[in-house]
Scaffold this motif. Sequence first.
Motif, mmCIF file in Angstrom:
data_model
loop_
_atom_site.group_PDB
_atom_site.id
_atom_site.type_symbol
_atom_site.label_atom_id
_atom_site.label_comp_id
_atom_site.label_asym_id
_atom_site.label_seq_id
_atom_site.Cartn_x
_atom_site.Cartn_y
_atom_site.Cartn_z
ATOM 1 N N GLN A 180 0.817 -1.218 0.000
ATOM 2 C CA GLN A 180 0.000 0.000 0.000
ATOM 3 C C GLN A 180 0.853 1.271 0.000
ATOM 4 O O GLN A 180 0.335 2.377 0.077
ATOM 5 N N GLY A 181 2.190 1.090 -0.065
ATOM 6 C CA GLY A 181 3.085 2.242 -0.120
ATOM 7 C C GLY A 181 3.676 2.660 1.208
ATOM 8 O O GLY A 181 4.356 3.685 1.282
ATOM 9 N N PHE A 182 3.439 1.874 2.270
ATOM 10 C CA PHE A 182 3.963 2.199 3.591
ATOM 11 C C PHE A 182 4.794 1.010 4.076
ATOM 12 O O PHE A 182 4.282 0.090 4.716
ATOM 13 N N ALA A 183 6.082 1.033 3.756
ATOM 14 C CA ALA A 183 6.954 -0.109 4.052
ATOM 15 C C ALA A 183 7.427 -0.060 5.503
ATOM 16 O O ALA A 183 7.788 1.005 6.028
ATOM 17 N N LEU A 184 7.440 -1.207 6.152
ATOM 18 C CA LEU A 184 7.949 -1.332 7.513
ATOM 19 C C LEU A 184 9.475 -1.265 7.477
ATOM 20 O O LEU A 184 10.130 -2.097 6.850
#
Length: 265
Positions: A180-184
Motif C-alpha cells: 500500500q506504499g507504507f513499508a515497515l
Amino acid sequence: MDCKTARDTLPLYFDGELDRAASREFEAHLDACADCRGALIELDALRSTLRRDAPRHVAPQLLRKRIEKLAATETSAAPTTPARRASGSPSRWLAYAASTVLAFAAGGIAVSLWDSPGRNAEPAQASATAQLARDLFASHWRALAAASPVDVVSTDRHTVKPWFEGKIDIAPVVHDFAEQGFALVGGRIDYAGNARLPVLVYRHGQHLIDVFVLPDSTTLPGDNANLQSGYRLDAVKLGGQNAAIVSDMDQVELTRFAQLLNAIK
C-alpha cells in the motif's frame, strides 16, 4: 554512567555520533535519570525552536567567495578520488560552514539548559496529555537526527515483533503495508516521560512515520495540540491497542495510513 558523563555524552547521542554500545549505555542511564531525560527533551525542543524561529541571514557575497576559494584550494591539493571530489565541493563547504555557525549558537543555549536550576519545571497549567504529545514529538525528532531511526531493521514483520519480546511490557502488533506504499523499516524502544514504549517505523516516499504503541489508559490532547513545526500527531488503534502516529506527511496520506492501522484486527 553518572550524570557528569551523561552531560558530555548527550550532544554526541543527540547528533547520532555514538556507536551502538555507547548509545545503549547512555540510554540505560536515561532509564534511571529523569534530569537527563528532561535535558534531552529540552534539546529536541531547542532544535525545533531554532528551525522555526531563528532569523535567516544570507551570507555576504565576500564570505561566500572566500569559502568557495578555500574549497577549490583544498580540492586541488587533495587526491582526486570520487569521494574526495564530492567532499570538497563548494556547496558542501558552504553547508558545513553554515552548520558550524548554527552548532555554536545551539551549543551555547544548550549549556544554559544544563545549568539552569529550573530546567525541569513545567508550567502549572500543562496537562499530562500535552506533555505526552511533546514527548512523542521529541522522540520522533531525536530519531530523525540519529544515525538510524531503528534498533532492529525489518526484513519482514516476523523479525520485528520477536525483537521486542522480553525488552518491554507492551508487545506491539506488527504489520507491513509495503504493497500500500507504507513499508515497515523496523522498530525501536523510545521514551515518553518515564515510560518505555515500542515504536514501529514506516517509510512512505521520503517520509518516516513513527507509530508509538501506548498503554491502554493513555489519552492524547485535542487536534490543536497535535501540530508542531510541520509535524502532526494522530491517535489511532493498532489491532485494538492505543497508538499514536507522528510524521510530516500531508493530512491525506496520514489519514490513509491511519485507516490501514485502524483496520488491523
